[in-house]
Design a protein around this motif. Structure first.
Motif, PDB file in Angstrom:
ATOM      1  N   VAL A 121      11.287   4.217   3.620  1.00 33.18           N
ATOM      2  CA  VAL A 121      10.370   4.327   2.478  1.00 33.18           C
ATOM      3  C   VAL A 121       8.923   4.379   2.977  1.00 33.18           C
ATOM      4  N   LEU A 122       8.610   3.573   3.989  1.00 37.93           N
ATOM      5  CA  LEU A 122       7.241   3.519   4.486  1.00 37.93           C
ATOM      6  C   LEU A 122       6.890   4.701   5.387  1.00 37.93           C
ATOM      7  N   ALA A 123       7.809   5.130   6.232  1.00 38.85           N
ATOM      8  CA  ALA A 123       7.505   6.166   7.220  1.00 38.85           C
ATOM      9  C   ALA A 123       7.839   7.564   6.737  1.00 38.85           C
ATOM     10  N   GLY A 124       8.765   7.662   5.812  1.00 38.51           N
ATOM     11  CA  GLY A 124       9.202   8.986   5.387  1.00 38.51           C
ATOM     12  C   GLY A 124      10.518   9.327   6.052  1.00 38.51           C
ATOM     13  N   PRO A 125      10.748  10.598   6.345  1.00 36.20           N
ATOM     14  CA  PRO A 125      12.029  11.010   6.928  1.00 36.20           C
ATOM     15  C   PRO A 125      12.235  10.410   8.320  1.00 36.20           C
ATOM     16  N   PRO A 126      13.475  10.351   8.764  1.00 32.39           N
ATOM     17  CA  PRO A 126      13.769   9.735  10.066  1.00 32.39           C
ATOM     18  C   PRO A 126      12.975  10.319  11.237  1.00 32.39           C
ATOM     19  N   ARG A 127      12.621  11.606  11.187  1.00 35.27           N
ATOM     20  CA  ARG A 127      11.869  12.193  12.302  1.00 35.27           C
ATOM     21  C   ARG A 127      10.493  11.556  12.449  1.00 35.27           C
ATOM     22  N   ALA A 128       9.945  10.978  11.354  1.00 37.12           N
ATOM     23  CA  ALA A 128       8.654  10.296  11.426  1.00 37.12           C
ATOM     24  C   ALA A 128       8.752   9.018  12.251  1.00 37.12           C
ATOM     25  N   LEU A 129       9.955   8.493  12.404  1.00 41.02           N
ATOM     26  CA  LEU A 129      10.129   7.277  13.197  1.00 41.02           C
ATOM     27  C   LEU A 129      10.060   7.557  14.698  1.00 41.02           C
ATOM     28  N   LEU A 130      10.016   8.820  15.079  1.00 40.94           N
ATOM     29  CA  LEU A 130       9.878   9.173  16.491  1.00 40.94           C
ATOM     30  C   LEU A 130       8.421   9.349  16.895  1.00 40.94           C
ATOM     31  N   ALA A 131       7.511   9.288  15.924  1.00 40.92           N
ATOM     32  CA  ALA A 131       6.091   9.459  16.191  1.00 40.92           C
ATOM     33  C   ALA A 131       5.508   8.192  16.825  1.00 40.92           C
ATOM     34  N   ALA A 151       0.813  -1.221   0.000  1.00 39.84           N
ATOM     35  CA  ALA A 151       0.000   0.000   0.000  1.00 39.84           C
ATOM     36  C   ALA A 151       0.845   1.270   0.000  1.00 39.84           C
ATOM     37  N   ALA A 152       2.149   1.133  -0.035  1.00 37.46           N
ATOM     38  CA  ALA A 152       3.035   2.302   0.037  1.00 37.46           C
ATOM     39  C   ALA A 152       2.959   3.119  -1.244  1.00 37.46           C
ATOM     40  N   PRO A 153       3.209   4.429  -1.145  1.00 42.84           N
ATOM     41  CA  PRO A 153       3.239   5.254  -2.360  1.00 42.84           C
ATOM     42  C   PRO A 153       4.320   4.787  -3.345  1.00 42.84           C
ATOM     43  N   ALA A 154       5.477   4.422  -2.839  1.00 42.61           N
ATOM     44  CA  ALA A 154       6.552   3.868  -3.673  1.00 42.61           C
ATOM     45  C   ALA A 154       6.437   2.347  -3.605  1.00 42.61           C
TER      46      ALA A 154
END
Length: 189
Positions: free
Chosen positions: A104-114, A36-39
């Motif tokens: 690729v799934l989450a976006g930039p590394p800062r999204a992994l802190l959410a 389901a990922a955009p890429a």
């Protein structure tokens, strides 16, 4: 069915078993977040590579333990050291493809802190790091001592492999939880 060909001790049997392993990895990649990922194509290719490399790593733990049970620690160490060369490549592939897939799934590394997906990735990463430290200790400490004939190092190696197998079960559980968590929203990317 193709995976059963791994029991056949010929080149064609190993080839068919490899095709079976690749088909299983591709099957896993076609479901979940990667599909389901955009890429989509990139995510599915990374997911297939990740599953294939992880399957090699996790699937080799019990045979490694069996090798360490040999009476002669030098013979066991020789087999372990030969096996560890491709194993290091597969471990690097598993780690690299896992990190790339998460980005690729989450976006930039800062999204992994959410909360949610990011925290699940962090938990899985911590478990993999513990498993990797155990693998490195088994390879660079216990196996080298076994090569010198240290019988006690063989027992330490077996315990290390058992701990890695326990961490592998936890990593698989964390992966299942990860698949059920929603990806970060595009707004947090």
């Amino acid at each position: 069915m193709l995976a059963l060909f791994a029991r056949i001790r010929t080149t064609w049997g190993a080839g068919l078993a490899s095709i079976g392993a690749a088909a299983i990895a591709a099957g896993f990649a076609m479901h979940g977040h990667a599909a389901a990922a955009p890429a989509r194509l990139e995510a599915m290719a990374l997911a297939a590579l990740h599953v294939f490399a992880v399957a090699f790593w996790f699937g080799s733990l019990l045979p490694l333990r069996a090798v360490a049970l040999r009476r002669d620690p030098r013979s066991a160490a020789a087999s372990i050291l030969v096996w560890s060369r491709p194993a290091l490549v597969f471990a690097a592939l598993a780690l690299g493809s896992g990190v790339a897939l998460a980005l690729v799934l989450a976006g930039p590394p800062r999204a992994l802190l959410a909360p949610g997906y990011g925290w699940a990735v962090i938990a899985k990463t911590a478990l993999v790091a513990a498993m990797l430290l155990g693998a490195l200790a088994a390879r660079f400490r216990h196996a080298k001592l076994m090569a010198r004939g240290d019988v006690l190092a063989a027992e330490s190696f077996r315990r290390s492999v058992l701990r890695q197998a326990l961490f592998a079960v936890l990593v698989i559980y964390a992966s299942a939880e990860l698949a059920s968590v929603d990806l970060p929203s595009p707004a947090t990317r």
